[in-house]
Design an enzyme around this catalytic site. Sequence first.
Site, PDB file in Angstrom:
ATOM      1  N   CYS A   1      -4.149  -0.561  -2.413  1.00  0.00           N
ATOM      2  CA  CYS A   1      -4.530   0.850  -2.435  1.00  0.00           C
ATOM      3  C   CYS A   1      -4.998   1.369  -3.791  1.00  0.00           C
ATOM      4  O   CYS A   1      -5.120   2.574  -3.974  1.00  0.00           O
ATOM      5  CB  CYS A   1      -3.364   1.691  -1.946  1.00  0.00           C
TER       6      CYS A   1
ATOM      7  N   CYS B   1       0.875  -1.176   0.000  1.00  0.00           N
ATOM      8  CA  CYS B   1       0.000   0.000   0.000  1.00  0.00           C
ATOM      9  C   CYS B   1       0.913   1.227   0.000  1.00  0.00           C
ATOM     10  O   CYS B   1       2.098   1.110  -0.275  1.00  0.00           O
ATOM     11  CB  CYS B   1      -1.010  -0.023   1.152  1.00  0.00           C
TER      12      CYS B   1
END
Length: 160
Positions: free
Chosen positions: A108, A35
């Site tokens: 993400c 992420c």
Amino acid sequence: MANAYACTSTVGGGLRQGDNAAMGSTAIHRVIFVCRQNSRRSQMAHGLLEARESSGLEVFSAGLDGAGGLAEEAITVMEEQGIDLLGQSSNSLREYLPELFSAVIVLCGCLPELPPAWQQRPLVEDWDIPDPTAGDLDSHRRARDLITGRIDVLLQQLTG
């Protein structure tokens, strides 16, 4: 996944630049969760998959933009599930060698920003889990629960 590798290793460990580890004849599933800052979503995914010790996987996590430290909220909501993140560290993706990993899971929605070598691993997915809000335990619980459901599917893909 049709050509799943045999999972023969133990959970954990570190594969960073300068290590001599390589994917040899006994291929191992090394999974890395990515992420932005490696502080919330990827840390929770790392902890959730690593908690399934019988899976025989090596699990890592990293931040695309660098290492941001573990978020207290992520630690708290994982403790609610009996998973301790305090032994994990926040790392940058630049610390790892892509050729040592068989699975790259982006959490993400930033798969297009992943360096090309990472995008060419045998299994690459972008789960696009909403970013939990700092200070909000409920948003962290929602993220944790979304990741938990995806972990079960991932294990099925990897172990067959």
